[in-house]
Design a protein around this motif. Structure first.
Motif, PDB file in Angstrom:
ATOM      1  N   ASP A   1      70.753  63.440  54.726  1.00 37.42           N
ATOM      2  CA  ASP A   1      69.888  63.118  55.806  1.00 37.42           C
ATOM      3  C   ASP A   1      71.357  64.293  57.103  1.00 37.42           C
ATOM      4  O   ASP A   1      70.971  64.686  57.257  1.00 37.42           O
ATOM      5  CB  ASP A   1      69.384  62.560  56.238  1.00 37.42           C
ATOM      6  N   GLU A   2      72.520  63.311  56.377  1.00 35.09           N
ATOM      7  CA  GLU A   2      73.734  63.871  57.549  1.00 35.09           C
ATOM      8  C   GLU A   2      73.767  65.026  56.834  1.00 35.09           C
ATOM      9  O   GLU A   2      74.573  66.065  58.507  1.00 35.09           O
ATOM     10  CB  GLU A   2      74.884  62.550  57.702  1.00 35.09           C
ATOM     11  N   PHE A   3      73.963  65.004  56.192  1.00 40.77           N
ATOM     12  CA  PHE A   3      74.248  66.424  55.639  1.00 40.77           C
ATOM     13  C   PHE A   3      73.063  67.354  56.175  1.00 40.77           C
ATOM     14  O   PHE A   3      73.689  68.498  56.630  1.00 40.77           O
ATOM     15  CB  PHE A   3      74.824  66.564  54.273  1.00 40.77           C
ATOM     16  N   GLU A   4      71.852  67.296  56.531  1.00 38.66           N
ATOM     17  CA  GLU A   4      71.221  68.364  56.841  1.00 38.66           C
ATOM     18  C   GLU A   4      71.204  68.521  57.784  1.00 38.66           C
ATOM     19  O   GLU A   4      71.470  69.328  59.060  1.00 38.66           O
ATOM     20  CB  GLU A   4      69.354  68.033  56.312  1.00 38.66           C
ATOM     21  N   PHE A   5      71.417  67.420  58.753  1.00 39.44           N
ATOM     22  CA  PHE A   5      71.314  67.214  60.195  1.00 39.44           C
ATOM     23  C   PHE A   5      73.069  68.161  60.866  1.00 39.44           C
ATOM     24  O   PHE A   5      72.777  69.022  61.438  1.00 39.44           O
ATOM     25  CB  PHE A   5      72.064  65.806  61.435  1.00 39.44           C
TER      26      PHE A   5
ATOM     27  N   HIS B   1      76.285  64.652  40.177  1.00 41.66           N
ATOM     28  CA  HIS B   1      77.476  65.139  39.695  1.00 41.66           C
ATOM     29  C   HIS B   1      76.661  66.620  39.213  1.00 41.66           C
ATOM     30  O   HIS B   1      75.681  66.197  38.762  1.00 41.66           O
ATOM     31  CB  HIS B   1      78.091  64.549  38.738  1.00 41.66           C
ATOM     32  N   CYS B   2      76.715  66.952  39.674  1.00 37.00           N
ATOM     33  CA  CYS B   2      76.182  68.582  39.760  1.00 37.00           C
ATOM     34  C   CYS B   2      77.066  68.900  38.592  1.00 37.00           C
ATOM     35  O   CYS B   2      77.928  69.113  38.698  1.00 37.00           O
ATOM     36  CB  CYS B   2      76.591  69.470  41.372  1.00 37.00           C
ATOM     37  N   PRO B   3      75.383  69.653  37.937  1.00 36.58           N
ATOM     38  CA  PRO B   3      75.433  70.104  36.460  1.00 36.58           C
ATOM     39  C   PRO B   3      76.480  71.658  36.415  1.00 36.58           C
ATOM     40  O   PRO B   3      76.519  72.071  35.664  1.00 36.58           O
ATOM     41  CB  PRO B   3      73.984  70.765  36.092  1.00 36.58           C
ATOM     42  N   ASN B   4      76.211  72.048  37.484  1.00 38.99           N
ATOM     43  CA  ASN B   4      76.799  73.389  37.599  1.00 38.99           C
ATOM     44  C   ASN B   4      79.196  73.383  37.563  1.00 38.99           C
ATOM     45  O   ASN B   4      79.373  73.414  37.529  1.00 38.99           O
ATOM     46  CB  ASN B   4      76.664  74.615  38.637  1.00 38.99           C
ATOM     47  N   CYS B   5      79.101  72.315  38.936  1.00 35.73           N
ATOM     48  CA  CYS B   5      80.839  72.426  38.772  1.00 35.73           C
ATOM     49  C   CYS B   5      81.031  70.992  39.165  1.00 35.73           C
ATOM     50  O   CYS B   5      82.237  70.910  38.882  1.00 35.73           O
ATOM     51  CB  CYS B   5      81.010  73.170  40.317  1.00 35.73           C
ATOM     52  N   GLY B   6      80.419  70.387  38.916  1.00 38.21           N
ATOM     53  CA  GLY B   6      80.511  69.272  38.421  1.00 38.21           C
ATOM     54  C   GLY B   6      81.162  67.903  39.197  1.00 38.21           C
ATOM     55  O   GLY B   6      81.193  66.314  39.701  1.00 38.21           O
ATOM     56  N   PHE B   7      80.835  68.625  40.904  1.00 38.27           N
ATOM     57  CA  PHE B   7      81.162  67.697  42.327  1.00 38.27           C
ATOM     58  C   PHE B   7      80.358  66.331  42.081  1.00 38.27           C
ATOM     59  O   PHE B   7      79.011  66.437  41.687  1.00 38.27           O
ATOM     60  CB  PHE B   7      81.006  69.062  43.741  1.00 38.27           C
ATOM     61  N   GLY B   8      80.481  65.463  42.250  1.00 41.33           N
ATOM     62  CA  GLY B   8      80.396  64.492  42.807  1.00 41.33           C
ATOM     63  C   GLY B   8      79.144  64.167  44.446  1.00 41.33           C
ATOM     64  O   GLY B   8      80.316  64.333  45.587  1.00 41.33           O
ATOM     65  N   ASN B   9      77.838  64.590  44.632  1.00 46.95           N
ATOM     66  CA  ASN B   9      77.586  64.140  45.608  1.00 46.95           C
ATOM     67  C   ASN B   9      76.783  62.824  45.975  1.00 46.95           C
ATOM     68  O   ASN B   9      76.235  62.301  44.950  1.00 46.95           O
ATOM     69  CB  ASN B   9      76.122  65.384  45.524  1.00 46.95           C
ATOM     70  N   HIS B  10      77.131  62.646  47.236  1.00 49.89           N
ATOM     71  CA  HIS B  10      76.546  61.204  47.542  1.00 49.89           C
ATOM     72  C   HIS B  10      74.716  61.315  48.370  1.00 49.89           C
ATOM     73  O   HIS B  10      74.847  61.901  49.393  1.00 49.89           O
ATOM     74  CB  HIS B  10      76.919  60.608  48.227  1.00 49.89           C
TER      75      HIS B  10
ATOM     76  N   CYS C   1      79.736  73.606  45.705  1.00 48.15           N
ATOM     77  CA  CYS C   1      78.689  75.354  44.929  1.00 48.15           C
ATOM     78  C   CYS C   1      77.451  75.789  45.412  1.00 48.15           C
ATOM     79  O   CYS C   1      77.159  77.042  45.113  1.00 48.15           O
ATOM     80  CB  CYS C   1      79.140  75.095  43.530  1.00 48.15           C
ATOM     81  N   GLY C   2      75.980  75.238  46.188  1.00 48.85           N
ATOM     82  CA  GLY C   2      75.173  75.284  46.581  1.00 48.85           C
ATOM     83  C   GLY C   2      74.191  75.651  45.490  1.00 48.85           C
ATOM     84  O   GLY C   2      73.233  75.723  45.597  1.00 48.85           O
ATOM     85  N   PHE C   3      74.722  75.275  44.478  1.00 48.61           N
ATOM     86  CA  PHE C   3      73.840  74.861  43.068  1.00 48.61           C
ATOM     87  C   PHE C   3      72.501  74.018  43.844  1.00 48.61           C
ATOM     88  O   PHE C   3      72.911  72.885  43.833  1.00 48.61           O
ATOM     89  CB  PHE C   3      74.226  74.716  41.969  1.00 48.61           C
ATOM     90  N   GLU C   4      71.737  74.190  43.660  1.00 47.57           N
ATOM     91  CA  GLU C   4      70.144  73.290  42.771  1.00 47.57           C
ATOM     92  C   GLU C   4      69.728  73.044  41.942  1.00 47.57           C
ATOM     93  O   GLU C   4      69.408  73.417  40.936  1.00 47.57           O
ATOM     94  CB  GLU C   4      69.347  74.275  44.037  1.00 47.57           C
ATOM     95  N   PHE C   5      69.032  71.551  41.665  1.00 48.65           N
ATOM     96  CA  PHE C   5      69.429  70.537  40.480  1.00 48.65           C
ATOM     97  C   PHE C   5      68.265  70.024  40.896  1.00 48.65           C
ATOM     98  O   PHE C   5      68.382  68.961  42.277  1.00 48.65           O
ATOM     99  CB  PHE C   5      70.529  70.779  40.372  1.00 48.65           C
ATOM    100  N   ASP C   6      67.547  69.230  39.981  1.00 44.47           N
ATOM    101  CA  ASP C   6      66.809  67.649  40.047  1.00 44.47           C
ATOM    102  C   ASP C   6      67.513  67.150  39.481  1.00 44.47           C
ATOM    103  O   ASP C   6      67.625  66.620  38.350  1.00 44.47           O
ATOM    104  CB  ASP C   6      65.317  68.313  39.283  1.00 44.47           C
ATOM    105  N   GLU C   7      68.390  65.853  40.441  1.00 43.33           N
ATOM    106  CA  GLU C   7      68.460  64.690  40.095  1.00 43.33           C
ATOM    107  C   GLU C   7      68.400  63.687  39.302  1.00 43.33           C
ATOM    108  O   GLU C   7      68.781  63.384  38.892  1.00 43.33           O
ATOM    109  CB  GLU C   7      69.638  64.016  41.578  1.00 43.33           C
ATOM    110  N   ASN C   8      67.339  63.660  39.137  1.00 39.87           N
ATOM    111  CA  ASN C   8      66.341  63.741  38.035  1.00 39.87           C
ATOM    112  C   ASN C   8      66.373  63.683  36.391  1.00 39.87           C
ATOM    113  O   ASN C   8      65.610  62.586  36.219  1.00 39.87           O
ATOM    114  CB  ASN C   8      64.390  62.622  38.875  1.00 39.87           C
ATOM    115  N   GLU C   9      66.536  64.926  36.928  1.00 41.73           N
ATOM    116  CA  GLU C   9      66.330  65.138  35.142  1.00 41.73           C
ATOM    117  C   GLU C   9      68.045  65.126  34.469  1.00 41.73           C
ATOM    118  O   GLU C   9      67.925  65.290  33.217  1.00 41.73           O
ATOM    119  CB  GLU C   9      66.096  66.370  35.410  1.00 41.73           C
TER     120      GLU C   9
ATOM    121  N   CYS D   1      73.839  71.296  45.801  1.00 36.21           N
ATOM    122  CA  CYS D   1      74.813  70.283  45.571  1.00 36.21           C
ATOM    123  C   CYS D   1      76.010  70.759  46.906  1.00 36.21           C
ATOM    124  O   CYS D   1      75.785  72.372  47.592  1.00 36.21           O
ATOM    125  CB  CYS D   1      75.981  71.117  44.459  1.00 36.21           C
ATOM    126  N   ARG D   2      76.375  70.503  47.472  1.00 38.78           N
ATOM    127  CA  ARG D   2      77.448  70.621  48.652  1.00 38.78           C
ATOM    128  C   ARG D   2      79.179  70.969  48.607  1.00 38.78           C
ATOM    129  O   ARG D   2      79.424  72.273  49.221  1.00 38.78           O
ATOM    130  CB  ARG D   2      78.106  68.917  49.692  1.00 38.78           C
TER     131      ARG D   2
END
Length: 66
Positions: free
Chosen positions: A47-51, A33-42, A6-14, A3-4
């Motif tokens: 790839d752009e954010f990793e860069f 949407h992050c299960p921790n904070c609800g933020f909508g990650n696209h 809160c930083g929570f790591e999750f599997d979006e396929n689950e 999640c961009r």
């Protein structure tokens, strides 16, 4: 996925319904949407954010050397 907000790591396929909670855009929503904070990650922007993260780390290292 990390999640961009809160930083929570999750599997979006689950996640059920991609973590959505009644925003009204279920048909055309590309966000996960992050299960921790609800933020909508696209996922298309991962790839752009990793860069950007790599660039920020490089600048931090360069600054700490000087």
């Amino acid at each position: 996925m990390i999640c961009r907000m809160c930083g929570f790591e999750f599997d979006e396929n689950e996640l059920e319904n991609r973590g959505c909670s009644n925003c009204g855009k279920h048909d055309n929503c590309n966000q996960v949407h992050c299960p921790n904070c609800g933020f909508g990650n696209h996922p298309d922007f991962e790839d752009e954010f990793e860069f950007i993260i790599k660039l920020k780390d490089r600048l931090k290292r360069k600054k700490s050397i000087n």
